[in-house]
Write an enzyme that holds these catalytic residues in place. Structure first.
Site, mmCIF file in Angstrom:
data_model
loop_
_atom_site.group_PDB
_atom_site.id
_atom_site.type_symbol
_atom_site.label_atom_id
_atom_site.label_comp_id
_atom_site.label_asym_id
_atom_site.label_seq_id
_atom_site.Cartn_x
_atom_site.Cartn_y
_atom_site.Cartn_z
ATOM 1 C CE LYS A 1 -4.019 -2.065 -0.044
ATOM 2 N NZ LYS A 1 -3.695 -3.410 -0.562
HETATM 3 C C1 LIG Z 1 -9.739 -2.835 -1.693
HETATM 4 C C2 LIG Z 1 -9.150 -3.484 -0.480
HETATM 5 N N1 LIG Z 1 -9.887 -3.565 0.629
HETATM 6 C C3 LIG Z 1 -9.406 -4.114 1.757
HETATM 7 C C4 LIG Z 1 -8.138 -4.632 1.817
HETATM 8 C C5 LIG Z 1 -7.670 -5.288 3.074
HETATM 9 O O1 LIG Z 1 -6.536 -4.698 3.613
HETATM 10 P P1 LIG Z 1 -5.496 -5.551 4.461
HETATM 11 O O2 LIG Z 1 -4.690 -6.385 3.510
HETATM 12 O O3 LIG Z 1 -4.659 -4.508 5.149
HETATM 13 O O4 LIG Z 1 -6.272 -6.367 5.407
HETATM 14 C C6 LIG Z 1 -7.318 -4.564 0.690
HETATM 15 C C7 LIG Z 1 -5.956 -5.100 0.739
HETATM 16 O O5 LIG Z 1 -5.317 -5.443 -0.176
HETATM 17 C C8 LIG Z 1 -7.840 -3.974 -0.496
HETATM 18 O O6 LIG Z 1 -7.100 -3.893 -1.599
#
Ligand SMILES: Cc1ncc(COP(=O)(O)O)c(C=O)c1O
Length: 386
Positions: free
Chosen positions: A189
């Site tokens: 990210k």
């Molecule tokens: C659109 C979206 N929502 C939620 C998430 C979830 O985030 P995390 O990987 O930090 O749990 C991601 C992660 O890649 C994502 O791309």
């Protein structure tokens, strides 16, 4: 199969930009012996709150946890329908399921890959309680239209801002339009703490409740119960989770966030370079955002234009891998995934999301991508598709 004579190192997709400051902060945190949730998390919360201009925030240990806790504190009755875009990561829909709700998946707009607001409006029923727009690839959704729709039907709005830390609409940050904005600090990210995330809340009471829920539901001071000014007893008001961010993770986040704008400028530069250098290939490239919005430039998604080439997306992925270029697929639409197909059949139609699912791939865009790396990406794509 071709091997690049010009690359020895594999270009890892989404590799983070880690600098000296992060090494030093991690070492200082370890030296302090306070490596769990504590003062560095508090500093990161305040810096993030100021950056996006939210009334209140709470740190969590993933973007998924952010979504789950956001839906939990909104108190949606079990079985409520929650609308989201099928063109998202599975975590968005999984969080809806974990909240005891029914995910109602709708199609996206082909050009923006964001939720089709008219399709969403058609799926509203008396059981609909919330809507979860996803600012896909860092491109802001039409939040004025979404919040108007939500107001008209009494729906809560949870923004999935996993891709959209720097994104704004008329200067206002994504994540501050709805009731809760959910951010991810996963490795790929725009700001990373390895694993981590943040919720931004319009109501400070919601952020306080989420902070409590990140630590078993223990009263908020419990995070400092081992401090040197004496042990503090805690109470539990409701059963919580173990979703707290650590100071060790925040050590990275503090410096990642301090460089967030520099990272954005570098990705914007790479974005412009890719648009120019790939325009003659049989690819459908991202469309320009309108001047009123700021794109966070998180993912550079290309669609293979199958009207102009016989090379398939999976063949492109395979050949780029052999050329030592790592790519991603964002995404295969959620309604095509086994659990969702079996458990929530029907819905749709999803012509745009299915079109994208079959053709999309994302090329390296992180600020760690050097000019030479970007030239290799372009050269590899010309080799495969030229
Ligand atoms: C659109 C979206 N929502 C939620 C998430 C979830 O985030 P995390 O990987 O930090 O749990 C991601 C992660 O890649 C994502 O791309």
């Amino acid at each position: 199969m071709e091997r690049t004579p010009w690359r020895t190192r594999y270009l890892v997709f989404g590799s983070p930009d880690i600098r000296r400051e992060e090494y030093e902060e991690v070492a200082a945190c370890l030296d302090s012996r306070w490596i769990g949730t504590g003062p560095r998390v508090a500093r990161l919360e305040e810096a993030f709150r100021t950056y996006i201009g939210a009334p209140a925030v709470a740190a969590v240990n993933s973007g998924s946890a952010a979504l789950q806790l956001a839906l939990k504190v909104l108190g949606l009755p079990s079985g409520s329908e929650v609308i989201t875009s099928t063109m998202t990561f599975c975590a968005t829909a999984n969080a809806i399921v974990h909240a005891g709700c029914v995910p109602v998946l709708v199609d996206c707009v082909r050009e923006t890959m964001n939720l089709d607001v008219e399709a969403a409006a058609r799926r509203i029923t008396p059981r609909t309680r919330a809507i979860v727009p996803v600012h896909f690839a860092g491109r802001p959704c039409d939040m004025p239209a979404i919040t108007a729709l939500a107001r008209a039907h009494g729906l809560a709005v949870v923004e999935d801002c996993a891709h959209a830390i720097e994104a704004t609409i008329d200067g206002r940050h994504c994540g501050t339009f709805g009731d809760v904005g959910c951010f991810s600090f996963y490795v790929t990210k725009n700001v990373t703490t390895v694993e981590g995330g943040m919720v931004a809340c319009r109501e400070p009471a919601l952020a306080d409740r989420i902070a409590v829920l990140t630590m078993h539901g223990m009263t908020k001071d419990a995070r400092y119960r081992y401090r040197d000014d004496g042990y503090v007893h805690y109470d539990v008001q409701e059963p919580g989770f173990k979703h707290n961010l650590t100071d060790l993770a925040a050590s990275l986040g503090l410096h990642q966030l301090a460089r967030v704008e520099a990272g954005w400028r570098r990705r914007r530069e790479l974005w412009a370079h890719y648009l120019e250098a790939l325009r003659d290939l049989p690819l459908i490239l991202p469309v320009a955002p309108p001047p009123t919005v700021r794109h966070a430039f998180h993912l550079f998604t290309c669609l293979v234009d199958d009207g102009a080439t016989n090379v398939t997306r999976d063949e492109v992925l395979r050949r780029l891998h052999h050329l030592r270029i790592g790519c991603g697929v964002h995404y295969r639409a959620v309604h095509l995934l086994d659990y969702y197909r079996r458990t929530f059949p029907g819905g749709g139609p999803f012509p745009n999301a299915e079109y994208i699912s079959e053709r999309t791939f994302s090329i390296p865009l992180s600020p760690a991508v050097t000019d030479e790396d970007a030239a290799d990406v372009v050269r590899a794509l010309h080799t495969v598709l030229g």
